[in-house]
Design an enzyme around this catalytic site. Structure first.
Site, PDB file in Angstrom:
ATOM      1  N   CYS A  70      15.054 -19.043  35.629  1.00 21.08           N
ATOM      2  CA  CYS A  70      14.881 -19.122  37.073  1.00 21.08           C
ATOM      3  C   CYS A  70      16.041 -19.561  37.760  1.00 21.08           C
ATOM      4  O   CYS A  70      16.990 -19.077  37.981  1.00 21.08           O
ATOM      5  CB  CYS A  70      13.577 -19.724  37.305  1.00 21.08           C
ATOM      6  SG  CYS A  70      13.233 -19.608  39.253  1.00 21.08           S
ATOM      7  N   SER A  71      15.873 -20.828  38.296  1.00 19.65           N
ATOM      8  CA  SER A  71      17.045 -21.346  39.057  1.00 19.65           C
ATOM      9  C   SER A  71      17.244 -22.782  39.172  1.00 19.65           C
ATOM     10  O   SER A  71      17.665 -23.367  39.979  1.00 19.65           O
ATOM     11  CB  SER A  71      16.848 -20.929  40.517  1.00 19.65           C
ATOM     12  OG  SER A  71      15.333 -21.436  40.883  1.00 19.65           O
ATOM     13  N   CYS A  72      16.740 -23.483  38.020  1.00 23.35           N
ATOM     14  CA  CYS A  72      16.779 -24.989  37.767  1.00 23.35           C
ATOM     15  C   CYS A  72      18.239 -25.282  38.116  1.00 23.35           C
ATOM     16  O   CYS A  72      19.161 -24.934  37.600  1.00 23.35           O
ATOM     17  CB  CYS A  72      16.238 -25.442  36.452  1.00 23.35           C
ATOM     18  SG  CYS A  72      14.601 -24.878  36.035  1.00 23.35           S
ATOM     19  N   CYS A 105      20.400 -21.564  34.519  1.00 26.91           N
ATOM     20  CA  CYS A 105      18.813 -21.657  34.056  1.00 26.91           C
ATOM     21  C   CYS A 105      18.542 -20.071  34.042  1.00 26.91           C
ATOM     22  O   CYS A 105      18.463 -19.270  34.863  1.00 26.91           O
ATOM     23  CB  CYS A 105      18.296 -22.103  35.133  1.00 26.91           C
ATOM     24  SG  CYS A 105      16.261 -21.919  35.238  1.00 26.91           S
TER      25      CYS A 105
END
Lengths: 219, 213, 219
Positions: free
Chosen positions: B117-119, B114
């Site tokens: 971000c951090s999905c 991702c």
């Protein structure tokens, strides 16, 4: 927005350094930061896309020098201020100085498991048929909104192929601005690595992103 | 640059005479305000931490992969409708409402990132490790996936196609690695022990039978 | 390289804040950092493109947290260390700990005015012919080298018009890597703001960059 969050393709960060036997959290405050954000996120004061927009709005030097949960804490503070949950004086004091405007209904411990199990589906009934089909070649638009978008800079103005019609999903560009869910068709679009990074790029690499219909134009 | 993941470098204005770090103090302030205003129930916080520390983690995903290795009907459904197939094992919900399984084959290797971000598929892998959320991983995986694989000690044949999936929406991806040779007749439980977290993100390969000795 | 220095089009940095009556330097150390960097160019033997690369080649979080002359100093230290002119222990000690490595020349006070006056011209004679002429439509290539380049990310893949032909100039992409001056034709290329930033952009905006011939293809 073209913030520090949009870092696909940047150089200079060094190697990836996996931590052997990494714990889920590295400190107690991280647990709190995580749980507070999830719990307050479910209180219906703001939506997840608005939270993401606020997080990426943190100035690039600060964004790049904060730890992961450090960013969550800073974002939560900013959201509490933006949505009137707390005043700057209360944040500075570390305690409430006045009762809340409305009586909140917090998520209770017995609701947590159900809440996690349910999640928050983003698919919605489609207002119109999908414009593209699997196999279509499309070009991503080269837009640079100052508000939230999920089209990374490295994939703007590039030609790819639709490999999946995901469904009609909440549109983060609108949702993050609190102007409604504005659902649009969502596609998985795949690019050749050379299209993204130039003719010298590794020919065995392909990169796929999810792209909402407003990001795409037919070729 | 030192990467201090446990706290931030910025100095707090209110840490004079205290061993508490800036982040401890700021988190505590937010918790106190939200608690006293009635926005949160402290027991709900404990429950949230408990679930993601102890109940939801990569063992969920390993069960999915192991089942896909032994059950052709499940495997077919998994690649057609990941959410339904994985839901049939009782996994789904938060960061897992729209799940897609990616099939590694002798010619295609999948990697998930991702960049924004951090999905990450919490429902099957739990919370992401630090490296997944780090700038080096987010920046490099889309442009230099083979270099990133080298950071993990993984070298794939030059002609293997590397397919990177950048999670820009609410879809969450689970890589289904290839079943290791020499595991004929193994039970799902035993096979699941071969399935590492990294092999389900695409930065690693499953363990080999000899690794379980 | 796609480092933090390549920030054209980024959001989130806040407003530009001019400082009234700004002095040339903001502290004594800045004067020393400036003068040291210029004075070391002669004994150090590096070229301007090498020193630019030395500055941009650092972790983005560091780059964005440093002041302008901090970055100069960091670049200078890297250049000197690469050439064995100083070492970490000497920098830590703040003293020379071993005899100096011989260098060709040291900048003397008498040379300063003339050196500055001479500057560093980059135009070179050539027998080659320029591939493009004023008015030609060109597309900036999509390239993402890990090494120094002067083609910013925001123009890559975009179409512009040759505004003027500037002559044949030292090519920084080669010169920064010690591969020789490798002079190439240099053009000023003008892009419509909408081509760079999308259809919603102010139609009165245009942006011109200086681009060496290897960056361009005919559109």
């Amino acid at each position: 927005m073209n913030g520090a969050a949009d870092m696909g393709g940047m150089h200079g960060f060094g190697p990836v350094e996996p931590e052997p036997n990494e714990p889920v959290f590295h400190a107690d405050w991280e647990k709190k930061a995580f749980a507070l954000n999830i719990a307050i996120g479910c209180a219906g004061i703001w939506n997840l896309d608005a939270f993401r927009f606020e997080r990426e709005s943190i100035s690039p030097p600060e964004y790049l020098n904060r730890s992961y949960y450090g960013l969550w804490v800073v974002t939560l503070e900013r959201m509490m201020l933006k949505y009137g949950v707390a005043t700057p004086e209360e944040i500075a004091a570390g305690r409430p100085l006045a009762p809340p405007k409305k009586t909140p209904r917090p998520v209770t411990a017995d609701q947590v498991a159900t809440m996690i199990r349910h999640g928050s589906p983003y698919d919605r009934p489609a207002p119109s048929p999908a414009l593209f089909k699997v196999g279509d070649r499309v070009r991503t638009k080269n837009n640079h909104p100052t508000t939230h978008t999920r089209l990374p800079r490295y994939a703007r103005g590039r030609v790819g192929e639709v490999v999946r019609i995901v469904g009609c999903h909440v549109f983060p560009d609108s949702h993050s601005q609190n102007i409604g869910e504005d659902p649009h068709w969502l596609y998985t679009v795949r690019f050749d690595g050379r299209e993204l990074w130039g003719e010298d790029a590794d020919p065995s690499v392909r990169v796929a992103i999810e792209a909402w219909e407003p990001y795409l134009e037919p070729l | 640059m030192t990467h201090d993941h446990h706290d931030d470098h910025h100095h707090s204005h209110h840490d004079h005479g205290s061993d508490l770090t800036e982040m401890q103090l700021r988190t505590r302030a937010l918790e106190t305000i939200l608690l006293e205003k009635g926005y949160i129930d402290p027991a709900a916080l404990d429950e949230l931490v408990d679930i993601y520390e102890k109940k939801i983690g990569p063992r969920n995903g390993a069960q999915v992969v192991a089942k896909a290795w032994v059950d052709p009907k499940f495997r077919k459904l998994l690649f057609e409708d990941g959410t339904a197939a994985i839901g049939s094992l009782g996994f789904g919900g938060r960061s897992g409402n729209h799940l897609v399984a990616l099939e590694n084959t002798p010619t295609v290797h999948n990697m998930v990132v991702c960049t924004l971000c951090s999905c990450y598929p919490w429902a099957v892998l739990g919370l992401p490790p630090l490296w997944y959320k780090s700038a080096p991983y987010r920046a490099r995986t889309v442009a230099d996936p083979r270099g990133v694989l080298r950071d993990f000690g993984v070298e794939l044949p030059k002609d293997t196609e590397i397919q990177v999936w950048d999670s820009t929406a609410e879809l969450r991806y689970l890589v289904v690695p290839m079943r290791p040779a020499g595991t004929e007749g193994w039970s799902e439980e035993k096979l699941a022990e071969l399935v590492t977290r990294d092999s389900m993100i695409g930065t690693g390969l499953p363990k080999q039978p000899k690794d379980l000795q | 390289m796609n480092g933090a220095h390549d920030m054209g089009g980024m959001h989130g940095f806040g407003p530009v804040e001019p400082e009234p009556n700004e002095p040339v330097f903001h502290g004594e150390w800045e004067k020393r950092a400036f003068a040291l960097t210029l004075a070391m160019g002669m004994p150090g033997g590096w070229n301007i493109d090498m020193s630019r690369f030395a500055r941009e080649n650092r972790p983005p979080g560091d780059y964005l947290s440093m002041t302008y002359y901090q970055i100069w100093l960091a670049g200078l230290i890297d250049l000197m260390k690469e050439r064995g002119l100083v070492s970490d222990d000497e920098i830590a000690a703040g003293h020379s700990l071993r005899p100096a490595k011989p260098v060709k020349r040291v900048l003397s006070p008498a040379d300063v005015a003339q050196t500055l006056h001479r500057g560093g011209p980059t135009a070179r004679e050539t027998n080659s012919k320029a591939a493009f002429a004023a008015g030609d439509k060109v597309r900036a290539k999509v390239i993402n080298p890990l090494t120094h380049t002067r083609l910013p990310r925001y123009v890559r893949g975009r179409v512009g018009v040759i505004e003027s032909v500037r002559g044949c100039h030292v090519f920084p992409d080669s010169n920064s890597q010690g591969l020789g001056e490798d002079p190439r034709w240099l053009y000023t290329v003008k892009f419509d703001g909408r081509e760079l930033w999308g259809a919603d952009t102010d139609p009165t905006l245009s942006v011109s960059i200086d681009a060496w011939e290897p960056y361009l293809v005919r559109a």
